[in-house]
Design a protein around this motif. Structure first.
Motif, mmCIF file in Angstrom:
data_model
loop_
_atom_site.group_PDB
_atom_site.id
_atom_site.type_symbol
_atom_site.label_atom_id
_atom_site.label_comp_id
_atom_site.label_asym_id
_atom_site.label_seq_id
_atom_site.Cartn_x
_atom_site.Cartn_y
_atom_site.Cartn_z
ATOM 1 N N LYS A 155 0.670 -1.182 -0.093
ATOM 2 C CA LYS A 155 0.060 0.041 0.025
ATOM 3 C C LYS A 155 0.839 1.202 0.182
ATOM 4 C CE LYS A 155 -3.155 2.585 3.192
ATOM 5 N NZ LYS A 155 -3.712 2.403 4.344
ATOM 6 N N LYS A 156 1.813 1.480 0.773
ATOM 7 C CA LYS A 156 2.770 2.544 1.051
ATOM 8 C C LYS A 156 3.282 2.798 -0.427
ATOM 9 C CE LYS A 156 7.059 4.051 3.030
ATOM 10 N NZ LYS A 156 8.010 3.562 3.932
ATOM 11 N N HIS A 157 3.888 2.007 -1.186
ATOM 12 C CA HIS A 157 4.606 2.019 -2.338
ATOM 13 C C HIS A 157 3.532 2.435 -3.428
ATOM 14 C CE1 HIS A 157 8.043 0.868 -0.722
ATOM 15 N NE2 HIS A 157 7.919 -0.315 -0.274
ATOM 16 N N ARG A 158 2.297 1.854 -3.372
ATOM 17 C CA ARG A 158 1.055 2.070 -4.337
ATOM 18 C C ARG A 158 0.705 3.718 -4.311
ATOM 19 N NH1 ARG A 158 -3.926 -0.723 -3.432
ATOM 20 N NH2 ARG A 158 -4.461 -0.143 -5.282
ATOM 21 N N LEU A 159 0.673 4.290 -3.098
ATOM 22 C CA LEU A 159 0.315 5.518 -2.848
ATOM 23 C C LEU A 159 1.446 6.331 -3.284
ATOM 24 C CD1 LEU A 159 -1.847 5.193 0.316
ATOM 25 C CD2 LEU A 159 -2.645 5.541 -1.736
ATOM 26 N N GLN A 160 2.932 6.015 -2.981
ATOM 27 C CA GLN A 160 3.896 6.890 -3.307
ATOM 28 C C GLN A 160 3.627 7.281 -4.889
ATOM 29 O OE1 GLN A 160 7.072 4.823 -1.858
ATOM 30 N NE2 GLN A 160 7.387 6.025 0.003
ATOM 31 N N ILE A 161 3.514 6.002 -5.497
ATOM 32 C CA ILE A 161 3.422 6.163 -7.157
ATOM 33 C C ILE A 161 2.102 6.754 -7.315
ATOM 34 C CG2 ILE A 161 3.147 4.918 -9.100
ATOM 35 C CD1 ILE A 161 4.955 2.545 -8.090
ATOM 36 N N PHE A 162 1.300 6.956 -6.819
ATOM 37 C CA PHE A 162 -0.042 7.500 -7.015
ATOM 38 C C PHE A 162 0.202 9.120 -7.057
ATOM 39 C CE2 PHE A 162 -4.276 8.983 -5.429
ATOM 40 C CZ PHE A 162 -4.876 8.872 -6.659
ATOM 41 N N LYS A 163 0.936 9.215 -5.667
ATOM 42 C CA LYS A 163 1.101 10.815 -5.361
ATOM 43 C C LYS A 163 2.044 11.395 -6.646
ATOM 44 C CE LYS A 163 0.630 10.547 -0.499
ATOM 45 N NZ LYS A 163 1.409 10.423 0.776
ATOM 46 N N LEU A 164 2.965 10.626 -7.148
ATOM 47 C CA LEU A 164 3.859 11.221 -7.920
ATOM 48 C C LEU A 164 3.182 11.287 -9.237
ATOM 49 C CD1 LEU A 164 6.813 11.913 -9.092
ATOM 50 C CD2 LEU A 164 7.212 9.639 -9.316
ATOM 51 N N ASN A 165 2.186 10.442 -9.584
ATOM 52 C CA ASN A 165 1.559 10.692 -10.758
ATOM 53 C C ASN A 165 0.407 11.848 -10.730
ATOM 54 O OD1 ASN A 165 2.392 8.610 -12.434
ATOM 55 N ND2 ASN A 165 1.308 7.171 -11.448
ATOM 56 N N LEU A 166 -0.159 12.105 -9.586
ATOM 57 C CA LEU A 166 -0.814 13.405 -9.434
ATOM 58 C C LEU A 166 -0.093 14.538 -9.505
ATOM 59 C CD1 LEU A 166 -3.168 12.195 -6.879
ATOM 60 C CD2 LEU A 166 -3.790 12.321 -8.649
ATOM 61 N N GLU A 167 1.357 14.495 -9.118
ATOM 62 C CA GLU A 167 2.096 15.816 -9.118
ATOM 63 C C GLU A 167 2.378 16.135 -10.564
ATOM 64 O OE1 GLU A 167 5.480 15.157 -7.017
ATOM 65 O OE2 GLU A 167 4.541 15.088 -5.038
ATOM 66 N N ARG A 168 2.579 15.037 -11.346
ATOM 67 C CA ARG A 168 2.895 14.975 -12.739
ATOM 68 C C ARG A 168 1.551 15.780 -13.574
ATOM 69 N NH1 ARG A 168 7.125 11.434 -15.264
ATOM 70 N NH2 ARG A 168 8.687 11.619 -13.745
ATOM 71 N N LEU A 169 0.388 15.202 -13.240
ATOM 72 C CA LEU A 169 -0.783 15.790 -13.686
ATOM 73 C C LEU A 169 -1.177 17.335 -13.485
ATOM 74 C CD1 LEU A 169 -3.585 13.135 -13.245
ATOM 75 C CD2 LEU A 169 -2.416 13.552 -15.482
ATOM 76 N N VAL A 170 -0.795 17.718 -12.154
ATOM 77 C CA VAL A 170 -0.918 18.971 -11.729
ATOM 78 C C VAL A 170 0.336 19.966 -12.408
ATOM 79 C CG1 VAL A 170 -0.406 20.703 -9.777
ATOM 80 C CG2 VAL A 170 -1.858 18.531 -9.520
ATOM 81 N N HIS A 171 1.277 19.382 -12.633
ATOM 82 C CA HIS A 171 2.321 19.997 -13.446
ATOM 83 C C HIS A 171 2.009 20.218 -14.865
ATOM 84 C CE1 HIS A 171 6.544 21.407 -14.350
ATOM 85 N NE2 HIS A 171 6.594 20.466 -15.218
ATOM 86 N N LEU A 172 1.481 19.437 -15.503
ATOM 87 C CA LEU A 172 0.916 19.628 -16.707
ATOM 88 C C LEU A 172 -0.264 20.494 -16.678
ATOM 89 C CD1 LEU A 172 0.569 15.793 -17.968
ATOM 90 C CD2 LEU A 172 2.104 17.649 -19.001
ATOM 91 N N CYS A 173 -1.098 20.369 -15.752
ATOM 92 C CA CYS A 173 -2.041 21.588 -15.879
ATOM 93 C C CYS A 173 -1.419 23.133 -15.853
ATOM 94 C CB CYS A 173 -3.133 21.350 -14.705
ATOM 95 S SG CYS A 173 -4.012 19.957 -14.920
ATOM 96 N N GLN A 174 -0.572 23.265 -14.935
ATOM 97 C CA GLN A 174 0.091 24.293 -14.689
ATOM 98 C C GLN A 174 0.937 24.782 -15.799
ATOM 99 O OE1 GLN A 174 2.340 23.413 -11.122
ATOM 100 N NE2 GLN A 174 0.793 23.907 -9.691
ATOM 101 N N GLN A 175 1.696 24.062 -16.732
ATOM 102 C CA GLN A 175 2.282 24.212 -17.854
ATOM 103 C C GLN A 175 1.428 24.581 -19.086
ATOM 104 O OE1 GLN A 175 5.104 21.255 -18.312
ATOM 105 N NE2 GLN A 175 6.805 22.513 -17.579
ATOM 106 N N THR A 176 0.252 24.006 -19.199
ATOM 107 C CA THR A 176 -0.658 23.961 -20.475
ATOM 108 C C THR A 176 -1.799 24.677 -20.264
ATOM 109 O OG1 THR A 176 -1.559 22.016 -20.018
ATOM 110 C CG2 THR A 176 0.433 21.675 -21.227
ATOM 111 N N GLY A 177 -2.260 24.999 -18.911
ATOM 112 C CA GLY A 177 -3.777 25.411 -18.718
ATOM 113 C C GLY A 177 -4.863 24.378 -18.462
#
Length: 159
Positions: A22-44
């Motif tokens: 579970k701990k590792h699943r959630l770490q990967i999940f958070k990283l993926n969410l960070e990447r989605l947020v970064h895309l939103c910030q860069q592209t609108g």
């Protein structure tokens, strides 16, 4: 130009439950969410959840909450929703009605809209100039990030 990233959760940005602790699943999940947020910030871009989680979740004033008939989910589901709310607000604009293909087709009907869908389910049968599908299983890679950004920054000229 409206830009939307449609995203799936299970087995796409959240690893399958018997793949990792579970701990590792959630770490990967958070990283993926960070990447989605970064895309939103860069592209609108904004985010639209096209996941089966849409069957138990609703969007309420920009926050994901459990639909009344599903109470509050189990402990893991609650943690996943809390994590999503901590990352995705204010970028998330919608949750699937349960049929991701139909949701995407409705979004595609909007004028001046670019859509990139990340999913482990094959959505390549949806063919439009303003739609790109990227198969993601567990982790959004750097290559996929560049591809998504490139497609969200393209300009469609209609005759």
């Amino acid at each position: 130009m409206n830009k939307i990233i449609c995203f799936d959760i299970d087995d796409c940005i959240l690893p399958h439950y018997n793949m990792l602790p579970k701990k590792h699943r959630l770490q990967i999940f958070k990283l993926n969410l960070e990447r989605l947020v970064h895309l939103c910030q860069q592209t609108g871009a904004k985010l639209f959840m096209t996941s089966s989680w849409g069957m138990i979740l609703k969007l309420d004033n920009g926050y994901l909450t459990f639909k009344d008939e599903f109470d509050y989910g189990d402990e893991f589901e609650q943690e996943v929703v809390e994590i999503m709310n901590s990352y995705l607000q204010p970028y998330i604009i919608g949750v699937s009605c349960g049929d991701r293909r139909e949701d995407i087709k409705i979004l595609l009907l909007q004028e001046n809209t670019l859509i990139v869908a990340i999913d482990d389910m094959d959505l390549s049968d949806i063919e439009r100039d303003n739609f790109k599908y990227i198969k993601v299983e567990t982790m959004i890679t750097d290559r996929q990030l560049r591809y998504i950004k490139k497609n969200l920054n393209k300009i469609i000229i209609k005759d």
